[in-house]
Each structure stands twice: as structure tokens, then as C-alpha cells.
Design a protein around this motif. Structure first.
Motif, PDB file in Angstrom:
ATOM      1  N   GLY A 129      66.672 -44.454  16.901  1.00  0.00           N
ATOM      2  CA  GLY A 129      68.005 -44.883  16.554  1.00  0.00           C
ATOM      3  C   GLY A 129      67.980 -46.217  15.767  1.00  0.00           C
ATOM      4  O   GLY A 129      68.915 -46.246  14.813  1.00  0.00           O
ATOM      5  N   VAL A 130      66.789 -46.750  15.923  1.00  0.00           N
ATOM      6  CA  VAL A 130      66.736 -48.106  14.946  1.00  0.00           C
ATOM      7  C   VAL A 130      66.319 -47.702  13.741  1.00  0.00           C
ATOM      8  O   VAL A 130      66.932 -48.352  12.599  1.00  0.00           O
ATOM      9  CB  VAL A 130      65.428 -48.811  15.623  1.00  0.00           C
ATOM     10  N   SER A 169      79.528 -49.281  32.125  1.00  0.00           N
ATOM     11  CA  SER A 169      78.320 -48.918  31.855  1.00  0.00           C
ATOM     12  C   SER A 169      77.878 -49.366  30.285  1.00  0.00           C
ATOM     13  O   SER A 169      78.466 -48.829  29.375  1.00  0.00           O
ATOM     14  CB  SER A 169      78.027 -47.396  31.782  1.00  0.00           C
ATOM     15  N   PRO A 170      76.738 -50.086  30.441  1.00  0.00           N
ATOM     16  CA  PRO A 170      76.210 -50.855  28.886  1.00  0.00           C
ATOM     17  C   PRO A 170      75.858 -49.444  28.284  1.00  0.00           C
ATOM     18  O   PRO A 170      76.073 -49.755  27.036  1.00  0.00           O
ATOM     19  CB  PRO A 170      75.120 -51.567  29.336  1.00  0.00           C
ATOM     20  N   VAL A 171      75.291 -48.264  28.720  1.00  0.00           N
ATOM     21  CA  VAL A 171      74.660 -47.358  27.871  1.00  0.00           C
ATOM     22  C   VAL A 171      76.070 -46.538  27.318  1.00  0.00           C
ATOM     23  O   VAL A 171      75.939 -46.234  25.950  1.00  0.00           O
ATOM     24  CB  VAL A 171      74.040 -46.360  28.607  1.00  0.00           C
ATOM     25  N   LEU A 198      72.160 -36.009  26.625  1.00  0.00           N
ATOM     26  CA  LEU A 198      71.228 -36.426  27.283  1.00  0.00           C
ATOM     27  C   LEU A 198      71.313 -37.561  28.452  1.00  0.00           C
ATOM     28  O   LEU A 198      70.745 -37.491  29.544  1.00  0.00           O
ATOM     29  CB  LEU A 198      69.837 -36.914  26.562  1.00  0.00           C
ATOM     30  N   ARG A 199      72.408 -38.296  28.068  1.00  0.00           N
ATOM     31  CA  ARG A 199      72.501 -39.701  28.973  1.00  0.00           C
ATOM     32  C   ARG A 199      73.507 -39.057  30.155  1.00  0.00           C
ATOM     33  O   ARG A 199      73.868 -39.853  30.971  1.00  0.00           O
ATOM     34  CB  ARG A 199      73.066 -40.695  28.286  1.00  0.00           C
ATOM     35  N   VAL A 237      70.341 -50.075  23.036  1.00  0.00           N
ATOM     36  CA  VAL A 237      70.839 -49.977  24.385  1.00  0.00           C
ATOM     37  C   VAL A 237      71.067 -48.436  24.467  1.00  0.00           C
ATOM     38  O   VAL A 237      70.652 -48.007  25.826  1.00  0.00           O
ATOM     39  CB  VAL A 237      72.093 -50.685  24.591  1.00  0.00           C
ATOM     40  N   ALA A 238      71.563 -47.887  23.753  1.00  0.00           N
ATOM     41  CA  ALA A 238      72.092 -46.334  24.075  1.00  0.00           C
ATOM     42  C   ALA A 238      70.814 -45.471  24.150  1.00  0.00           C
ATOM     43  O   ALA A 238      70.693 -44.642  24.991  1.00  0.00           O
ATOM     44  CB  ALA A 238      72.844 -45.719  22.767  1.00  0.00           C
ATOM     45  N   GLY A 239      69.567 -46.086  23.430  1.00  0.00           N
ATOM     46  CA  GLY A 239      68.293 -45.110  23.437  1.00  0.00           C
ATOM     47  C   GLY A 239      67.469 -45.372  24.591  1.00  0.00           C
ATOM     48  O   GLY A 239      66.559 -44.579  24.746  1.00  0.00           O
ATOM     49  N   ARG A 240      67.925 -46.183  25.454  1.00  0.00           N
ATOM     50  CA  ARG A 240      67.072 -46.419  26.784  1.00  0.00           C
ATOM     51  C   ARG A 240      67.128 -45.377  27.741  1.00  0.00           C
ATOM     52  O   ARG A 240      68.119 -44.721  27.848  1.00  0.00           O
ATOM     53  CB  ARG A 240      66.963 -48.080  27.281  1.00  0.00           C
TER      54      ARG A 240
END
Length: 392
Positions: free
Chosen positions: A278-279, A207-209, A323-324, A383-386
Motif C-alpha cells: 500500500g505504501v 474499527s481503525p482498519v 481480505l479484512r 493501518v489498512a494493510g496490517r
């Protein structure tokens, strides 16, 4: 607020008290680090280990913490962890450098139990409020660090650095007492932290996330623990601050982590996509670690900004985890994965900064790893925030 377990607000209070103990004994070292180095005759690299070792334990101990939660139940495991924190904190300053380092390892492993199991408990027992409770419980980590950073130096002036470090054992005893009720009422089923399901680990690893969340925690840890370990020394060297003023700077950095952690739950639910937040955190860290060495005269600005950013960073990492995650099973596995790998990266920060500074005498060169880590936070957040759930 909690699901029908009968735990209610007493459970929330116990979780917050546990959080107070998961960073405090680490932050307590920095204000008295010059005294420790002088009394024990240790190098910069060895001094860096006093912060790096617990973070490395956060990584290496994560699978064991998850196993302990399955074996004992979440709240019994947290109770054991708090009792070990109390014991290790009480004994570590008193018998030279080797006991100090050995007890620091034990302390880190005990803290890992709380690191891994607190998010799982929140996800399991607080239902739809889990995201907000995660922010509040993460604020308790910053509160514990802030108390230790603010009070250890004055206590050392009164009691000496050994007693000033050992006194934080009291806070762990209080947390253990608060956990006694939830631990006694918890079901004896070993499924408190769910057993591994077939194929679940493989899905996380692809999983990329999940990888981005792990990277975010790791890079946040590199910057936070390195700055926690070395900010007072850096400011004394290049900003010509007194020991007292450097202690105030560190206290400010830790105290402002509290509103920083609380900002995230207020902002993170404004949309389903959390990339922009996140950014901002990554960019804020980059400004701070550049500013500390390029404009040290503005140290107050960097301490204020850094305090807010570090609180936001740790809160973001653990809130995104909750959340993810599609459910409590995934939260348990993702929590163990992100802490095993993330804290492995994070442990390098204090040691690398101390090693480079000791070898070159240059704080600018010593901060290069932190500049790289801050830039990496921006990439990981994208990536994590999508808006995407990690499923088993």
C-alpha cells in the motif's frame, strides 16, 4: 472455484462483463471533453462535474445499492443496474447540458449497484479464491475504462462525440444478457445481501482498519478520477501535445491499469501484512502527480507509471476489503461504508482541480489537492494493510 451454486465459470464471466461497465462511460468523457465544452459552452468547473457526479453517486447511492441487493438478490440487482447503465449511456449526449448532467447522475447510481454488490458476490460465491477473483474482477473495471479511453476519440472522429459516447450502451446490454442466467437461478431469499445485525454498524464505525480502508479508497479515487478527467487537457496546455497525442496518453494511462490490477493479487498473498504494498502505491501516485506538472516533457513516463499505479490502487482497495472482512455479512457492510464515505471524498477531485485551474490558470496550484491525497494514501495503507480482521 465457485461454491456449489451451479454458477461456475458462467458466473465469473457475468461478473467480469459487469466490471467492464463500471468505469467505461466515465473514462469515455475525457477524450472528447474539448468537443463537449465547445459545443455546449460549459466552464472548466462544469466539465469537471461530468466526472465528479458519478463518483458522488457512488457514495450517495451505496446504501440504496445494498438495499436493492437485499430486496432483489445480488444478480437480479446487477441485472437492473446494467439495464439502467445502457439506457442512461444511450440518451445522455443528445439534449444539451442539463440532460447530460442528469443522465450522468443516473449512470453513476446504476454503476453503484455493481460497485457495492460485486465484492459481496465474490466473497459469497468464490470461497477461498475470493481474493484472487477480486483482483481479476477489478481488472475488468480498468479494461472497460481502457477501451473507452482508447476508442472514444477515434469513434468521435467518425461518428461525432454524441454517438461516440452513446455507443458504449452496447457493452451494458451484453452484460445484462450474461446476468440473465445467474439472476434466474439465484435463490429468491432476500438474504442475498445479509440484513443488518444488531450492533454491526457501530463495530464498523469504531474499527481503525475499516476507516483506513475507507480512506484508502477515497484518496485513491481523488487522484484517479481527477487525472482521468484532466490529463488530456493538462498535457495539451503544458506539454504542447496535440489532441491525438493527448488521447494516446490517456489511453496508455487506462490500458496499463489492467496489468496494474493483476499485479496486486500476485503480490498481496505473499504475506499476511500488506502495508508495504500500500505504501508503494501511495508513493507511486505522489511521483506521478508531481511529475505531470514539474516535468511535463516526461509525460510518457508519468502515463506509464500512473497507469500501473492506478490499477494497483483500486485493486488493493477492494482486495483489502475482501481480505479484512471476517465474512460476507461484514463484507457487505464494509463495502457500503467504504463506498459511501470513500467516494464522497473521491468526488471532490475532478471538481476541485477544474475549479482551481479555472480560477488561477495554474496547473501547479490545481494539482495541490492530489499531492495531499497521495501522501494520505501512504498513511491509510499503514493501518489498512496490517493483519487484522474486521468482525461484526
Amino acid at each position: 472455484m465457485a461454491r456449489a451454486t451451479g454458477f461456475g465459470y458462467g458466473l465469473l464471466a457475468a461478473i467480469l462483463l459487469v466490471g467492464l461497465n463500471l468505469r467505461g462511460s466515465i473514462a469515455a468523457v475525457s477524450p472528447v471533453l474539448p468537443d463537449i465544452r465547445a459545443d455546449l459552452h460549459i466552464s472548466s468547473a462544469t466539465a469537471g462535474l461530468l466526472t465528479s457526479l458519478p463518483v458522488l453517486c457512488f457514495a450517495l447511492g451505496a446504501p440504496g445499492a445494498a438495499w436493492l441487493g437485499r430486496r432483489l438478490g445480488i444478480y437480479r440487482a446487477l441485472l437492473v443496474g446494467c439495464l439502467v447503465i445502457a439506457l442512461a449511456t444511450a440518451v445522455r449526449p443528445y439534449a444539451g447540458v442539463w440532460l447530460l448532467l442528469a443522465a450522468t447522475v443516473v449512470l453513476g447510481l446504476a454503476m453503484t449497484v455493481g460497485n457495492v454488490l460485486m465484492p459481496v458476490a465474490v466473497k459469497r460465491d468464490f470461497g477461498s479464491a475470493a481474493g484472487r477473483i477480486t483482483g481479476v474482477s477489478t481488472a475488468s473495471l480498468s479494461t472497460g475504462a481502457a477501451l473507452a479511453a482508447a476508442l472514444t476519440a477515434p469513434l468521435a472522429g467518425w461518428l461525432g462525440w454524441q454517438d461516440a459516447l452513446a455507443v458504449w450502451a452496447v457493452m451494458a446490454v451484453v452484460a445484462a444478457a450474461a446476468l440473465a442466467g445467474p439472476a434466474a437461478r439465484e435463490h429468491r431469499s432476500p438474504a442475498s445481501v445479509a440484513p443488518r445485525r444488531h450492533g454491526e454498524g457501530a463495530k464498523l464505525r469504531t474499527s481503525p482498519v475499516a476507516w483506513a480502508i475507507t480512506a484508502f479508497l477515497g484518496l485513491q479515487s481523488v487522484t484517479y478520477y481527477a487525472v482521468t478527467a484532466w490529463m488530456p487537457t493538462l498535457l495539451r496546455d503544458i506539454a504542447d501535445l496535440s489532441l491525438a497525442d493527448a488521447g494516446v496518453a490517456m489511453s496508455l494511462f487506462q490500458v496499463l491499469g489492467i496489468p496494474g490490477t493483476l499485479l496486486v493479487p500476485a503480490l498481496i498473498h505473499r504475506g499476511r501484512d500488506q502495508r508495504a504494498l500500500g505504501v508503494v502505491i501511495g508513493a507511486g501516485w505522489l511521483v506521478v502527480v508531481l511529475g505531470l506538472v514539474l516535468a511535463p516533457g516526461l509525460w510518457l513516463v508519468w502515463c506509464v507509471t500512473g497507469g500501473i499505479v492506478q490499477g494497483m490502487g483500486i485493486s488493493y482497495a477492494f482486495t483489502i476489503l475482501v481480505l479484512r472482512s471476517a465474512d460476507g455479512h461484514v463484507a457487505a457492510r464494509l463495502s457500503a461504508m467504504m463506498q459511501l464515505l470513500g467516494y464522497s471524498v473521491g468526488a471532490s477531485g475532478p471538481f476541485l482541480v477544474g475549479l482551481i485551474q479555472g480560477a488561477t490558470g495554474s496547473w501547479i496550484l490545481a494539482m495541490v489537492p492530489l499531492w495531499i491525497a497521495a501522501a494520505g494514501l501512504v498513511v491509510a495503507a499503514m493501518v489498512a494493510g496490517r493483519d487484522h480482521l474486521v468482525r461484526a
